[in-house]
Design a protein around this motif. Structure first.
Motif, PDB file in Angstrom:
ATOM      1  N   VAL A 163       0.849  -1.188   0.000  1.00 50.78           N
ATOM      2  CA  VAL A 163       0.000   0.000   0.000  1.00 50.78           C
ATOM      3  C   VAL A 163       0.890   1.245   0.000  1.00 50.78           C
ATOM      4  O   VAL A 163       1.844   1.339   0.776  1.00 50.78           O
ATOM      5  N   ALA A 164       0.567   2.199  -0.870  1.00 46.90           N
ATOM      6  CA  ALA A 164       1.434   3.367  -1.058  1.00 46.90           C
ATOM      7  C   ALA A 164       1.331   4.387   0.066  1.00 46.90           C
ATOM      8  O   ALA A 164       2.292   5.104   0.343  1.00 46.90           O
ATOM      9  N   ALA A 165       0.155   4.486   0.680  1.00 47.74           N
ATOM     10  CA  ALA A 165      -0.052   5.481   1.736  1.00 47.74           C
ATOM     11  C   ALA A 165      -1.305   5.138   2.521  1.00 47.74           C
ATOM     12  O   ALA A 165      -2.190   4.427   2.036  1.00 47.74           O
ATOM     13  N   ILE A 166      -1.373   5.668   3.734  1.00 48.22           N
ATOM     14  CA  ILE A 166      -2.587   5.604   4.545  1.00 48.22           C
ATOM     15  C   ILE A 166      -2.995   7.033   4.866  1.00 48.22           C
ATOM     16  O   ILE A 166      -2.187   7.820   5.356  1.00 48.22           O
ATOM     17  N   ILE A 167      -4.244   7.352   4.570  1.00 51.52           N
ATOM     18  CA  ILE A 167      -4.773   8.677   4.867  1.00 51.52           C
ATOM     19  C   ILE A 167      -5.720   8.533   6.046  1.00 51.52           C
ATOM     20  O   ILE A 167      -6.764   7.874   5.940  1.00 51.52           O
ATOM     21  N   VAL A 168      -5.370   9.116   7.168  1.00 48.76           N
ATOM     22  CA  VAL A 168      -6.185   8.981   8.374  1.00 48.76           C
ATOM     23  C   VAL A 168      -6.929  10.295   8.644  1.00 48.76           C
ATOM     24  O   VAL A 168      -6.325  11.355   8.742  1.00 48.76           O
ATOM     25  N   LEU A 184      -3.468  10.953  16.916  1.00 53.59           N
ATOM     26  CA  LEU A 184      -4.008   9.833  16.147  1.00 53.59           C
ATOM     27  C   LEU A 184      -3.127   9.538  14.940  1.00 53.59           C
ATOM     28  O   LEU A 184      -2.805   8.374  14.659  1.00 53.59           O
ATOM     29  N   THR A 185      -2.735  10.596  14.245  1.00 53.15           N
ATOM     30  CA  THR A 185      -1.893  10.421  13.060  1.00 53.15           C
ATOM     31  C   THR A 185      -0.559   9.796  13.428  1.00 53.15           C
ATOM     32  O   THR A 185      -0.082   8.868  12.760  1.00 53.15           O
ATOM     33  N   ALA A 186       0.037  10.277  14.506  1.00 56.01           N
ATOM     34  CA  ALA A 186       1.337   9.762  14.941  1.00 56.01           C
ATOM     35  C   ALA A 186       1.241   8.304  15.366  1.00 56.01           C
ATOM     36  O   ALA A 186       2.161   7.513  15.107  1.00 56.01           O
ATOM     37  N   SER A 187       0.128   7.931  15.995  1.00 54.90           N
ATOM     38  CA  SER A 187      -0.022   6.546  16.448  1.00 54.90           C
ATOM     39  C   SER A 187      -0.033   5.581  15.271  1.00 54.90           C
ATOM     40  O   SER A 187       0.526   4.487  15.349  1.00 54.90           O
ATOM     41  N   LEU A 188      -0.655   6.001  14.170  1.00 62.16           N
ATOM     42  CA  LEU A 188      -0.646   5.161  12.968  1.00 62.16           C
ATOM     43  C   LEU A 188       0.728   5.168  12.313  1.00 62.16           C
ATOM     44  O   LEU A 188       1.217   4.126  11.869  1.00 62.16           O
ATOM     45  N   ALA A 213       7.083  18.446  12.957  1.00 63.89           N
ATOM     46  CA  ALA A 213       7.960  18.338  14.129  1.00 63.89           C
ATOM     47  C   ALA A 213       7.745  17.039  14.910  1.00 63.89           C
ATOM     48  O   ALA A 213       8.523  16.720  15.818  1.00 63.89           O
ATOM     49  N   SER A 214       6.695  16.303  14.567  1.00 60.66           N
ATOM     50  CA  SER A 214       6.404  15.063  15.279  1.00 60.66           C
ATOM     51  C   SER A 214       7.554  14.070  15.140  1.00 60.66           C
ATOM     52  O   SER A 214       8.208  13.989  14.108  1.00 60.66           O
ATOM     53  N   SER A 215       7.773  13.313  16.198  1.00 62.43           N
ATOM     54  CA  SER A 215       8.808  12.273  16.130  1.00 62.43           C
ATOM     55  C   SER A 215       8.370  11.119  15.247  1.00 62.43           C
ATOM     56  O   SER A 215       9.197  10.312  14.810  1.00 62.43           O
ATOM     57  N   GLY A 220       2.538  13.679   5.253  1.00 63.65           N
ATOM     58  CA  GLY A 220       1.809  14.747   4.581  1.00 63.65           C
ATOM     59  C   GLY A 220       0.526  15.095   5.273  1.00 63.65           C
ATOM     60  O   GLY A 220       0.175  14.533   6.315  1.00 63.65           O
ATOM     61  N   SER A 221      -0.201  16.043   4.687  1.00 61.29           N
ATOM     62  CA  SER A 221      -1.460  16.494   5.271  1.00 61.29           C
ATOM     63  C   SER A 221      -2.408  16.948   4.170  1.00 61.29           C
ATOM     64  O   SER A 221      -1.991  17.542   3.178  1.00 61.29           O
ATOM     65  N   ILE A 222      -3.698  16.652   4.385  1.00 61.63           N
ATOM     66  CA  ILE A 222      -4.758  17.161   3.521  1.00 61.63           C
ATOM     67  C   ILE A 222      -5.142  18.553   4.010  1.00 61.63           C
ATOM     68  O   ILE A 222      -5.262  18.781   5.211  1.00 61.63           O
ATOM     69  N   LEU A 223      -5.351  19.481   3.090  1.00 65.18           N
ATOM     70  CA  LEU A 223      -5.800  20.821   3.441  1.00 65.18           C
ATOM     71  C   LEU A 223      -7.200  21.031   2.891  1.00 65.18           C
ATOM     72  O   LEU A 223      -7.435  20.853   1.695  1.00 65.18           O
TER      73      LEU A 223
END
Length: 243
Positions: A163-168, A184-188, A213-215, A220-223
């Motif tokens: 799978v190329a990406a997961i969008i949460v 939530l995003t970081a946990s995934l 800045a997340s570890s 990426g992000s949806i806007l």
């Protein structure tokens, strides 16, 4: 630091570019009657990848805004990822043949993970998984139903599948501009080696900075609404994504 991509969103409802509140089709704000025009505006702003969702299709289980998507593909040069109502191999093949760069499989990913894995193996780099969550649990059928499956567990099901990406997406924040759910995003992102893209609630450039800045290796992000409303300056957003 991992590469970070911003995806301006075009949500299609009845052939128009809209934004919803928490996925509620009755709370739709029309931002552009011509989605292809909106797509071109985003490309001219400097964005390099477009996120498109067929809202009608998500509820119907099959594509309902094909003409609008085709017009977008004919108008812009940047790659387009598409979700909403893609539930069969025929759907996948038809859209890839039409020029979609990446398909987002959502409801079918929760219902039939093996189908998604088969598609990912058949079309390397072309299949993404959309995980829409409410309070950490997966929602399906255009967010109309919430399952007992945890978002992180669903993400783990696709480890090493190609799978190329997961969008949460945090449904509870979507369209409200209350800030992205970085936890939530970081946990995934920490749970899988698949690139994870954040969605829902992004309200300011600061959200992009915090995700960067997340570890966790968030990619990426949806806007959405904040970009349409002018709360996010595209130039500053793109600068923050590249830092």
């Amino acid at each position: 630091m991992t590469a970070f991509t911003l995806y301006p969103a075009i949500d299609l409802k009845d052939g128009q570019c809209v934004r919803l509140i928490q996925g509620d089709m009755e709370q739709a704000t029309v931002f552009n009657n011509t989605p292809a025009d909106q797509a071109k505006r985003f490309e001219d702003m400097g964005f390099e990848y477009l996120h498109v969702v067929d809202l009608n299709g998500a509820f119907a289980g099959e594509s309902k805004n094909r003409q609008s998507v085709q017009e977008i593909l004919s108008t812009v040069n940047m790659p387009v990822q598409l979700g909403g109502g893609i539930r069969t191999r025929e759907h996948v093949e038809n859209w890839l043949d039409a020029g979609i760069s990446r398909l987002i499989l959502g409801t079918i990913a929760a219902r039939d993970p093996d189908f998604v894995k088969e598609c990912a193996a058949a079309y390397p780099g072309k299949i993404a998984v959309g995980i829409d969550a409410r309070d950490g649990f997966v929602a399906v059928e255009g967010w109309a139903e919430v399952s007992t499956l945890q978002a992180v567990e669903l993400a783990k099901a696709f480890a090493d599948s190609g799978v190329a990406a997961i969008i949460v997406t945090d449904i509870g924040r979507d369209g409200l501009k209350t800030g992205v759910n970085a936890d939530l995003t970081a946990s995934l992102a920490d749970a899988v080696s698949i690139p994870v893209i954040a969605s829902g609630g992004v309200k300011a450039v600061e959200d992009i900075t915090n995700l960067r800045a997340s570890s966790a290796p968030i990619s990426g992000s949806i806007l959405g609404r904040a970009l349409y409303d002018g709360d996010i300056d595209p130039v500053k957003a793109l600068e923050a994504a590249r830092c």
